[in-house]
Design a protein around this motif. Structure first.
Motif, PDB file in Angstrom:
ATOM      1  N   ARG A 115       0.830  -1.212   0.000  1.00 33.85           N
ATOM      2  CA  ARG A 115       0.000   0.000   0.000  1.00 33.85           C
ATOM      3  C   ARG A 115       0.862   1.260   0.000  1.00 33.85           C
ATOM      4  NH1 ARG A 115      -5.963   0.454   0.435  1.00 33.85           N
ATOM      5  NH2 ARG A 115      -6.454  -1.565  -0.458  1.00 33.85           N
ATOM      6  N   TYR A 116       1.865   1.287   0.849  1.00 32.44           N
ATOM      7  CA  TYR A 116       2.755   2.445   0.865  1.00 32.44           C
ATOM      8  C   TYR A 116       3.455   2.598  -0.489  1.00 32.44           C
ATOM      9  CZ  TYR A 116       2.315   3.268   5.927  1.00 32.44           C
ATOM     10  OH  TYR A 116       1.845   3.578   7.189  1.00 32.44           O
ATOM     11  N   ALA A 117       3.808   1.474  -1.100  1.00 36.50           N
ATOM     12  CA  ALA A 117       4.468   1.519  -2.407  1.00 36.50           C
ATOM     13  C   ALA A 117       3.547   2.098  -3.470  1.00 36.50           C
ATOM     14  CB  ALA A 117       4.914   0.121  -2.810  1.00 36.50           C
ATOM     15  N   GLU A 118       2.288   1.691  -3.467  1.00 36.17           N
ATOM     16  CA  GLU A 118       1.333   2.221  -4.438  1.00 36.17           C
ATOM     17  C   GLU A 118       1.132   3.724  -4.233  1.00 36.17           C
ATOM     18  OE1 GLU A 118      -1.307   2.219  -7.680  1.00 36.17           O
ATOM     19  OE2 GLU A 118       0.307   0.884  -7.028  1.00 36.17           O
ATOM     20  N   ALA A 119       1.074   4.131  -2.980  1.00 37.26           N
ATOM     21  CA  ALA A 119       0.957   5.555  -2.682  1.00 37.26           C
ATOM     22  C   ALA A 119       2.163   6.319  -3.223  1.00 37.26           C
ATOM     23  CB  ALA A 119       0.829   5.772  -1.181  1.00 37.26           C
ATOM     24  N   ALA A 120       3.338   5.750  -3.061  1.00 38.81           N
ATOM     25  CA  ALA A 120       4.561   6.396  -3.541  1.00 38.81           C
ATOM     26  C   ALA A 120       4.538   6.575  -5.055  1.00 38.81           C
ATOM     27  CB  ALA A 120       5.777   5.577  -3.129  1.00 38.81           C
ATOM     28  N   ARG A 121       4.067   5.564  -5.760  1.00 43.02           N
ATOM     29  CA  ARG A 121       4.020   5.647  -7.226  1.00 43.02           C
ATOM     30  C   ARG A 121       2.999   6.692  -7.675  1.00 43.02           C
ATOM     31  NH1 ARG A 121       3.458  -0.124  -6.454  1.00 43.02           N
ATOM     32  NH2 ARG A 121       5.511  -1.130  -6.485  1.00 43.02           N
ATOM     33  N   VAL A 122       1.826   6.659  -7.081  1.00 42.57           N
ATOM     34  CA  VAL A 122       0.757   7.573  -7.479  1.00 42.57           C
ATOM     35  C   VAL A 122       1.133   9.028  -7.207  1.00 42.57           C
ATOM     36  CG1 VAL A 122      -1.571   8.325  -6.858  1.00 42.57           C
ATOM     37  CG2 VAL A 122      -1.125   5.921  -7.302  1.00 42.57           C
ATOM     38  N   ALA A 123       1.791   9.274  -6.067  1.00 39.70           N
ATOM     39  CA  ALA A 123       2.126  10.638  -5.667  1.00 39.70           C
ATOM     40  C   ALA A 123       3.418  11.148  -6.296  1.00 39.70           C
ATOM     41  CB  ALA A 123       2.228  10.717  -4.152  1.00 39.70           C
ATOM     42  N   GLY A 124       4.119  10.291  -7.026  1.00 40.91           N
ATOM     43  CA  GLY A 124       5.312  10.743  -7.716  1.00 40.91           C
ATOM     44  C   GLY A 124       6.604  10.593  -6.948  1.00 40.91           C
ATOM     45  N   PHE A 125       6.559   9.898  -5.809  1.00 40.46           N
ATOM     46  CA  PHE A 125       7.792   9.647  -5.060  1.00 40.46           C
ATOM     47  C   PHE A 125       8.592   8.500  -5.666  1.00 40.46           C
ATOM     48  CE2 PHE A 125       5.097  11.715  -1.869  1.00 40.46           C
ATOM     49  CZ  PHE A 125       5.972  12.637  -1.325  1.00 40.46           C
TER      50      PHE A 125
END
Length: 392
Positions: A298-308
């Motif tokens: 989940r944290y990884a998906e958030a990172a991808r979506v937010a551009g991190f």
């Protein structure tokens, strides 16, 4: 899978929609509003963006502008007295999160009486005396679409989470043009607050498909525009994206939950009067790293979506990039640590056990991917203090 979706009955989004406040009242058969705002909205003249359309439509209205940053129970009680002294059929919360949260609490307290402490979670506050229409002037709290309000108990220095359908606005007018004059510090802090809402909703143990969709959309908007709006406060596209992102993040956590960041943030605000968004920003990097391994995908998906992180990064790499990227984001936004903010170290350390107890009592830490004990929360508070020593 069973879950419940709640939202205002109407949400108007776009530049200039505040001018439709009279139309919104008419939609719901309302005509006698009490506008709940703050002294700055009045002195700056911004409140006229709400009052002029009411006057033009011939709608009789009054203003209660005694709200304070980080709402308190004494002001709520004073607002209830004003409400009961007039012939009002609705409340309009106009301003940042504090006036809107105050309006929500006024509606709840006016209905049930007693003290605000009687309504804190786990109590469900579902009965309101008056409907609330919310008009936010910052892109941050998302309170215009949530079933929550946060009020400080002044006798106990405790920020109380109050939840229920009575805290859910009837309607919201989300007008990014109201945010052009928001100063950089507030823009940054409310922006990180919005991102925290979306991230915590997404990794929460109470996440569901609806909240996921709102959280992902919010993180995509905020991740792409937060630094830009901080550097370019008059950038209309960035302001619009951040305002929509804040509202989507509010829908996300209102239908999922917040988690450990918010649980730890409220005591900092109560004891040290740190604005809510800023205390969230102080905590977000350390608390995210604490839970990283417990919801890595989940944290990884958030990172991808937010551009991190890049689309092709593995979950392990992407999650690590999120944790590191949040540290960089705070540096880019000049987020101070507790010491840089001016908090005394001895006082901070003396409050740690109490703050940890209050954080746990709020219930929010129980939604975190990694659920802490009190001692772990104390350790995190110490880490946040130490990590801010060399902050810009």
């Amino acid at each position: 899978m069973n879950f419940t979706i709640t939202s205002p009955r109407q949400i108007l989004v776009g530049g200039g929609v505040v001018a439709r406040i009279a139309e919104t009242l008419a939609t719901f058969g309302l005509s006698r509003p009490l506008v709940v705002s703050d002294p700055f909205m009045v002195s700056s003249g911004l409140i006229q963006r709400c009052l002029e359309p009411l006057a033009k439509a011939g709608i009789r209205h009054s203003v209660f502008s005694d709200t304070v940053p980080e709402p308190v129970d004494t002001v709520v009680a004073a607002g209830v007295a004003v409400t009961k002294g007039g012939d009002f059929d609705c409340l309009i919360g106009f301003g940042g999160g504090s006036p809107i949260d105050t309006a929500k609490a006024m509606a709840i307290l006016a209905a049930g009486g007693g003290a605000m402490a009687d309504y804190k979670v786990p109590h469900q506050a579902d009965l309101a005396a008056l409907p609330v229409i919310a008009i936010p002037t910052t892109a941050g709290t998302g309170t215009e679409v949530t079933r929550f309000t946060v009020i400080t108990d002044t006798a106990r220095d405790e920020k109380m989470l109050i939840a229920g359908l009575a805290a859910l606005p009837l309607a919201a007018l989300v007008d990014y043009e109201l945010t052009f004059s928001v100063p950089p510090r507030t823009t940054a802090d409310t922006g990180v607050d919005s991102f925290t809402h979306a991230l915590e909703a997404f990794v929460s143990r109470r996440a569901n498909p609806y909240s996921d969709s709102q959280a992902l959309a919010a993180m995509r908007l905020i991740g792409a525009h937060l630094r830009r709006v901080y550097r370019e406060p008059k950038n209309a596209a960035a302001r619009e994206a951040m305002m929509l992102g804040a509202t989507l993040a509010g829908l996300a956590f209102s239908n999922s939950s917040v988690a450990l960041v918010h649980g730890m943030s409220r005591p900092i605000g109560a004891h040290f009067h740190v604005p809510h968004g800023l205390s969230n920003a102080m905590l977000l990097p350390a608390v995210t790293r604490y839970g990283l391994a417990h919801a890595q995908a989940r944290y990884a998906e958030a990172a991808r979506v937010a551009g991190f992180a890049a689309a092709g990064d593995s979950d392990e790499v992407a999650a690590e990039k999120l944790a590191a990227g949040l540290v960089t984001l705070n540096a880019d936004l000049d987020v101070p640590g507790p010491r840089q903010y001016g908090i005394d170290e001895a006082t901070w350390n003396a409050k740690l056990d109490l703050m940890a107890t209050q954080a746990l009592a709020s219930g929010s830490p129980g939604n975190n991917p990694r659920v802490p004990e009190a001692g772990e929360i104390v350790t995190l508070y110490r880490e946040v203090w130490a990590s801010g020593r060399n902050a810009a």
